[in-house]
Motif scaffolding. Structure first.
Motif, short mmCIF file in Angstrom:
data_model
loop_
_atom_site.label_atom_id
_atom_site.label_comp_id
_atom_site.label_asym_id
_atom_site.label_seq_id
_atom_site.Cartn_x
_atom_site.Cartn_y
_atom_site.Cartn_z
N MET A 1 0.83 -1.20 0.00
CA MET A 1 0.00 0.00 0.00
C MET A 1 0.88 1.26 0.00
O MET A 1 0.62 2.21 -0.72
CB MET A 1 -0.84 0.01 1.27
CG MET A 1 -2.27 0.29 0.98
SD MET A 1 -3.28 -0.97 1.72
CE MET A 1 -3.97 -1.64 0.26
N HIS B 1 1.36 8.28 -4.48
CA HIS B 1 1.49 9.05 -5.72
C HIS B 1 1.79 10.53 -5.56
O HIS B 1 2.83 10.99 -5.99
CB HIS B 1 0.26 8.85 -6.61
CG HIS B 1 -1.02 9.10 -5.87
ND1 HIS B 1 -1.60 10.32 -5.80
CD2 HIS B 1 -1.80 8.28 -5.14
CE1 HIS B 1 -2.70 10.24 -5.08
NE2 HIS B 1 -2.85 9.01 -4.66
N LYS C 1 7.95 15.31 3.92
CA LYS C 1 7.83 15.54 5.35
C LYS C 1 9.00 16.38 5.80
O LYS C 1 9.83 15.96 6.57
CB LYS C 1 7.78 14.21 6.09
CG LYS C 1 6.36 13.82 6.42
CD LYS C 1 6.32 12.82 7.54
CE LYS C 1 4.89 12.35 7.77
NZ LYS C 1 4.83 10.92 7.98
N ASN D 1 1.70 14.24 14.21
CA ASN D 1 1.92 14.73 12.85
C ASN D 1 2.92 13.85 12.11
O ASN D 1 2.76 13.58 10.93
CB ASN D 1 2.43 16.17 12.89
CG ASN D 1 2.40 16.82 11.53
OD1 ASN D 1 1.44 16.63 10.78
ND2 ASN D 1 3.43 17.54 11.18
N PHE D 2 3.92 13.39 12.83
CA PHE D 2 4.97 12.60 12.20
C PHE D 2 4.53 11.16 11.95
O PHE D 2 4.80 10.60 10.90
CB PHE D 2 6.22 12.62 13.08
CG PHE D 2 7.44 12.10 12.39
CD1 PHE D 2 8.01 12.79 11.33
CD2 PHE D 2 8.01 10.89 12.79
CE1 PHE D 2 9.13 12.30 10.68
CE2 PHE D 2 9.13 10.40 12.15
CZ PHE D 2 9.69 11.10 11.09
N SER E 1 -0.64 10.49 8.46
CA SER E 1 -0.74 9.88 7.14
C SER E 1 -1.95 8.96 7.06
O SER E 1 -2.58 8.84 6.01
CB SER E 1 0.53 9.10 6.81
OG SER E 1 0.82 8.19 7.85
N GLN F 1 -8.12 18.12 6.10
CA GLN F 1 -7.80 17.10 5.10
C GLN F 1 -8.92 16.06 5.11
O GLN F 1 -9.38 15.63 6.17
CB GLN F 1 -6.46 16.45 5.47
CG GLN F 1 -5.90 15.53 4.42
CD GLN F 1 -4.65 14.78 4.92
OE1 GLN F 1 -4.33 14.82 6.10
NE2 GLN F 1 -3.96 14.11 4.02
N ASP G 1 -3.77 8.60 0.87
CA ASP G 1 -3.59 7.26 0.31
C ASP G 1 -3.99 6.19 1.31
O ASP G 1 -4.67 5.23 0.98
CB ASP G 1 -2.11 7.04 -0.05
CG ASP G 1 -1.70 7.85 -1.27
OD1 ASP G 1 -2.61 8.37 -1.95
OD2 ASP G 1 -0.50 7.96 -1.54
N MET G 2 -3.51 6.37 2.53
CA MET G 2 -3.74 5.37 3.57
C MET G 2 -5.20 5.31 3.98
O MET G 2 -5.77 4.24 4.15
CB MET G 2 -2.92 5.70 4.81
CG MET G 2 -1.46 5.73 4.56
SD MET G 2 -0.83 4.07 4.37
CE MET G 2 0.89 4.45 4.37
N GLY H 1 -6.92 3.66 1.07
CA GLY H 1 -6.49 2.34 0.63
C GLY H 1 -6.54 1.26 1.67
O GLY H 1 -6.64 0.08 1.34
N LEU H 2 -6.46 1.62 2.94
CA LEU H 2 -6.44 0.58 3.98
C LEU H 2 -7.84 0.04 4.24
O LEU H 2 -8.82 0.78 4.20
CB LEU H 2 -5.87 1.14 5.28
CG LEU H 2 -4.35 1.19 5.43
CD1 LEU H 2 -3.97 1.88 6.73
CD2 LEU H 2 -3.75 -0.21 5.40
#
Ligand SMILES: [Cu+2]
Lengths: 107, 177
Positions: A24, A29, A36, B77-78, B82, B89, B93-94, B97-98
């Motif tokens: 994943m 993309h 970061k 944040n780190f 994501s 936001q 992707d995560m 997609g998860l």
């Protein structure tokens, strides 16, 4: 037989889950979302008039921005430390002056 | 005696059925193919009950210190944004997609339906346990292997306030000095 089955299932799961999770991340993309780089706090957007100074969020923001301002002023003039200039020593002197004055008035 | 034979037959049939399911390849493990409602419900009930029970004895420390927000914010944040997003936001992707999907931690838990979240202490306990131990067979890692309890509680404190943060507040609190 049954424990064997369970073992097989867990083996399959053990292989599949990391594979799926890892693949994943590989399909990432938009590079902007993945950059970061360490970002500085944007303290200019802080609106003090709207902040409740008893709120932990507001206090955390003040702390972060004060630390950052301190760090950047340290860089500009290494010898001047503004945080120490408002030391209570100054206040102490004023107080002593006041006290002396008081003593003076006493006689 | 007859009942015993019948039971034995049922057991054999059960094992045969399970074996067929496993080795026929009929189960789709693709993350882009959701579970059936029944399977989803079974997994969710199992997970919720398990977390509730495992977390019930955890003592919640005082979580109002602003220092916790700063430590937890940088870590969040780190390591977490994501998957669990940041204010403003909608997806990543995560998060897309998860499967199971990571919950959006920037909206308050009350605004998503389906399961109970309990009072503040219960919520904090549960979040602490999940962050420390992770959730099997999902993308949620066990952060306790690499982070001490203090840092995990700081993240719990931060997540508490996260739904109230504007993107600007989030930026300041999570920025690295
Ligand atoms: Cu939830």
């Amino acid at each position: 037989m049954k424990t064997n089955l369970i073992k097989t299932i867990s083996k399959i799961a053990l292989v599949l889950i990391p594979t799926l999770t890892l693949s994943m991340t590989a399909s990432a993309h938009d590079p902007k979302l993945h950059a970061k780089k360490p970002e500085k706090a944007d303290c200019s957007k802080m609106d003090h008039s709207k902040m409740d100074m008893k709120d932990p969020v507001a206090m955390a923001m003040m702390k972060k921005c004060m630390k950052q301002a301190e760090a950047s002023s340290d860089k500009m003039d290494g010898k001047m430390d503004h945080s120490k200039m408002m030391d209570d020593k100054m206040d102490d002197k004023d107080m002593k002056k006041d006290m002396k004055k008081d003593e003076h008035d006493n006689h | 005696m007859k009942i015993l034979k019948l039971l034995l037959l049922l057991v054999v049939l059960g094992i045969a059925a399970a074996t067929t399911v496993i080795y026929s390849g009929i189960v789709n493990v693709a993350a882009d193919e959701p579970h059936s409602d029944l399977v989803y419900w079974l997994l969710e009930e199992t997970r919720e009950t398990s977390i509730k029970k495992a977390a019930e004895d955890i003592e919640v420390p005082d979580l109002v210190d602003p220092e916790l927000l700063l430590s937890g914010g940088v870590d969040y944040n780190f390591m977490c944004a994501s998957c669990h997003l940041k204010p403003g936001q909608k997806e990543s992707d995560m998060s897309v997609g998860l499967y199971p999907a990571p919950p959006n931690l920037t909206i308050s838990a009350e605004s998503h339906e389906g399961h109970e979240h309990g009072d503040d202490a219960q919520k904090a306990r549960k979040n602490f346990w999940v962050i420390k131990h992770g959730i099997k067979a999902s993308g949620m890692p066990a952060w306790g292997k690499t982070h001490d309890d203090k840092r995990i509680w700081a993240m719990v404190a931060f997540i508490n306030r996260l739904p109230t943060l504007t993107p600007e507040q989030y930026q300041i609190i999570t920025a690295i000095e």
